[in-house]
Design a protein around this motif. Structure first.
Motif, PDB file in Angstrom:
ATOM      1  N   LEU A  59       0.810  -1.214   0.000  1.00 17.75           N
ATOM      2  CA  LEU A  59       0.000   0.000   0.000  1.00 17.75           C
ATOM      3  C   LEU A  59       0.848   1.272   0.000  1.00 17.75           C
ATOM      4  O   LEU A  59       0.375   2.336  -0.391  1.00 17.75           O
ATOM      5  CB  LEU A  59      -0.944   0.015   1.203  1.00 17.75           C
TER       6      LEU A  59
ATOM      7  N   SER B  98       1.143   3.564  -3.211  1.00 19.16           N
ATOM      8  CA  SER B  98       0.115   4.560  -3.512  1.00 19.16           C
ATOM      9  C   SER B  98      -0.176   5.465  -2.311  1.00 19.16           C
ATOM     10  O   SER B  98      -1.183   6.164  -2.295  1.00 19.16           O
ATOM     11  CB  SER B  98      -1.169   3.874  -3.987  1.00 19.16           C
ATOM     12  N   ASN B  99       0.722   5.449  -1.312  1.00 19.02           N
ATOM     13  CA  ASN B  99       0.576   6.267  -0.110  1.00 19.02           C
ATOM     14  C   ASN B  99      -0.788   6.052   0.553  1.00 19.02           C
ATOM     15  O   ASN B  99      -1.440   6.977   1.007  1.00 19.02           O
ATOM     16  CB  ASN B  99       0.790   7.754  -0.440  1.00 19.02           C
ATOM     17  N   LYS B 100      -1.202   4.797   0.586  1.00 16.33           N
ATOM     18  CA  LYS B 100      -2.519   4.446   1.099  1.00 16.33           C
ATOM     19  C   LYS B 100      -2.392   3.670   2.408  1.00 16.33           C
ATOM     20  O   LYS B 100      -1.557   2.793   2.550  1.00 16.33           O
ATOM     21  CB  LYS B 100      -3.256   3.589   0.070  1.00 16.33           C
ATOM     22  N   LYS B 101      -3.252   4.014   3.361  1.00 14.19           N
ATOM     23  CA  LYS B 101      -3.289   3.320   4.645  1.00 14.19           C
ATOM     24  C   LYS B 101      -4.250   2.144   4.567  1.00 14.19           C
ATOM     25  O   LYS B 101      -5.250   2.195   3.854  1.00 14.19           O
ATOM     26  CB  LYS B 101      -3.762   4.262   5.753  1.00 14.19           C
TER      27      LYS B 101
ATOM     28  N   ASP C 182      -8.362   3.744   7.911  1.00 15.35           N
ATOM     29  CA  ASP C 182      -8.534   5.189   7.817  1.00 15.35           C
ATOM     30  C   ASP C 182      -8.489   5.822   9.210  1.00 15.35           C
ATOM     31  O   ASP C 182      -9.514   6.164   9.789  1.00 15.35           O
ATOM     32  CB  ASP C 182      -9.850   5.519   7.117  1.00 15.35           C
TER      33      ASP C 182
END
Length: 145
Positions: free
Chosen positions: A50, A53-56, A59
């Protein structure tokens, strides 16, 4: 990829980062802080898919990646139980969350659980060896039919 494959590969990545940090003199607090998502996404891009895409994965504002997985997660790549042609491959020891089904495979869904990503939980369960914390995750239970 099986749970076991992911588990073993992740343990190696985790161990390498911890080894690097301890060789630089980091203490427990500094190590756990290093595993903050914002730092990891910049400095350890290969630790999590992840991060590209700089995604956690969850949230929340402050996400700690030290554990990544949860010590309450249980899995067996051969199955934990079988019922009505469906095989359960993973579950939560605390019975939190839900399951999702794909074809005849049932897996635990940890999407709404934040336990392993909170700094106070990481500090409470801390061990330099990730596999020590996660030692009960892989179960040897036989499939119950």
């Amino acid at each position: 990829m099986t749970y076991k494959n992911w588990f073993d590969e992740h343990a190696i990545k985790h161990k390498n980062i911890v080894k690097k940090l301890t060789s630089q003199g980091y203490d427990k607090e500094q190590i756990t802080q290093y595993f903050d998502f914002d730092n990891m996404v910049k400095n350890e891009k290969d630790f999590c898919l992840l991060y590209e895409s700089n995604k956690k994965c969850h949230d929340i504002e402050t996400l700690n990646c030290y554990l990544c997985a949860c010590p309450h997660f249980r899995f067996n790549d051969n199955g934990l139980s079988k019922k009505n042609e469906q095989t359960l491959y993973s579950k939560c020891e605390l019975d939190l969350g839900d399951n999702f089904t794909y074809e005849n495979s049932v897996h635990h869904d940890c999407t709404n659980c934040l336990i392993p990503h909170k700094l106070h939980f990481v500090s409470k369960t801390f061990d330099l060896e990730w596999k020590n914390i996660m030692s009960e995750c892989e179960t040897k239970e036989e499939v119950k039919i």
